[in-house]
Design an enzyme around this catalytic site. Sequence first.
Site, PDB file in Angstrom:
ATOM      1  N   CYS A  81      28.606  35.886  40.270  1.00 40.39           N
ATOM      2  CA  CYS A  81      28.879  35.608  38.862  1.00 40.39           C
ATOM      3  C   CYS A  81      27.973  34.538  38.265  1.00 40.39           C
ATOM      4  CB  CYS A  81      30.350  35.289  38.679  1.00 40.39           C
ATOM      5  SG  CYS A  81      31.350  36.775  38.966  1.00 40.39           S
TER       6      CYS A  81
ATOM      7  N   HIS B  53      41.558  40.127  44.154  1.00 42.29           N
ATOM      8  CA  HIS B  53      41.335  38.724  43.774  1.00 42.29           C
ATOM      9  C   HIS B  53      41.514  38.564  42.271  1.00 42.29           C
ATOM     10  CE1 HIS B  53      37.463  40.670  42.977  1.00 42.29           C
ATOM     11  NE2 HIS B  53      37.280  39.735  42.059  1.00 42.29           N
TER      12      HIS B  53
ATOM     13  N   ASP C  83      37.526  35.058  35.958  1.00 38.65           N
ATOM     14  CA  ASP C  83      37.642  36.426  36.448  1.00 38.65           C
ATOM     15  C   ASP C  83      39.117  36.814  36.300  1.00 38.65           C
ATOM     16  OD1 ASP C  83      35.823  38.362  37.537  1.00 38.65           O
ATOM     17  OD2 ASP C  83      36.701  38.114  39.537  1.00 38.65           O
TER      18      ASP C  83
ATOM     19  N   HIS D 266      42.253  47.353  39.304  1.00 37.39           N
ATOM     20  CA  HIS D 266      40.809  47.244  39.070  1.00 37.39           C
ATOM     21  C   HIS D 266      40.011  47.974  40.148  1.00 37.39           C
ATOM     22  CE1 HIS D 266      36.885  45.338  38.179  1.00 37.39           C
ATOM     23  NE2 HIS D 266      37.369  45.404  36.957  1.00 37.39           N
TER      24      HIS D 266
ATOM     25  N   HIS E   6      41.340  40.194  36.534  1.00 38.55           N
ATOM     26  CA  HIS E   6      41.421  41.636  36.785  1.00 38.55           C
ATOM     27  C   HIS E   6      42.858  42.168  36.719  1.00 38.55           C
ATOM     28  CE1 HIS E   6      37.286  41.633  38.117  1.00 38.55           C
ATOM     29  NE2 HIS E   6      37.517  40.878  39.179  1.00 38.55           N
TER      30      HIS E   6
ATOM     31  N   ASP F  66      33.978  30.701  36.936  1.00 40.53           N
ATOM     32  CA  ASP F  66      34.996  31.217  37.879  1.00 40.53           C
ATOM     33  C   ASP F  66      35.429  30.212  38.957  1.00 40.53           C
ATOM     34  OD1 ASP F  66      34.344  33.413  36.375  1.00 40.53           O
ATOM     35  OD2 ASP F  66      33.797  34.709  38.043  1.00 40.53           O
TER      36      ASP F  66
ATOM     37  N   LYS G 112      36.933  37.838  31.862  1.00 39.73           N
ATOM     38  CA  LYS G 112      36.083  38.993  32.143  1.00 39.73           C
ATOM     39  C   LYS G 112      36.665  39.788  33.285  1.00 39.73           C
ATOM     40  CE  LYS G 112      33.184  36.233  35.161  1.00 39.73           C
ATOM     41  NZ  LYS G 112      33.404  37.016  36.381  1.00 39.73           N
TER      42      LYS G 112
END
Length: 201
Positions: free
Chosen positions: A151, A81, A46, A52, A48, A8, A106
């Site tokens: 993470c 984010h 990451d 989310h 989203h 990330d 993810k």
Amino acid sequence: MKALLLIDIQNDFIPGGSLAVPEGDQIISVVNQIQPQFDLVVATQDWHPANHKSFASNHAGKQVFEQIELQGLAQVLWPDHCEQGSAGAEFSPDLDMTKVEAIFRKGTDPEIDSYSGFYDNGRLKSTGLADYLRGKGITDVYLVGLAGDYCVYYSAKDALQEGFNTYLIEDGIRAINADDFAKVKEDIQQRGGQILQSTAL
Ligand code: VGL
Ligand code: ZN
């Protein structure tokens, strides 16, 4: 065979981003320098959707960094984010991506968070990363990236559980909370992982 996982390293986790990790930008030159020492380099991202459930903005009356329960799991509510397609979700422009063979995204399911690059927080779904690494003959997994207490930590625990020899490269990692990261390092060592500096590679 050794793999380096870039966890990330995205604009939103770097100073100036919406969920900036202190000194997050300082890992990038380290990460760029060590990449040639690995057989395989893989990145996680990451990623989203705007709705989310880890975003405080999607819970009326809740504040950023408050804790709630989501699907029976403790969930920290984050600032918006790494929204899919946004500039904040992009990898840092300073990060060398030329050696990255694959990117595992993810956090795409709006109903559950996913700190680890291997599984969502409920371990309901795999990203396929473990099988991908095994398919490439990887036995040793080295981790760098952001954030060390979220993470990177969850990815390292899963790497250990999947049977990989697991290493945290400390100077290639920064955390949201320094005290939490001290506990992370102890926990990873207790689980059989190792902590090292990039200069010891
Ligand atoms: C992360 C919080 C929320 C991370 C991702 O990459 O460590 N932290 N989403
Ligand atoms: Zn996230």
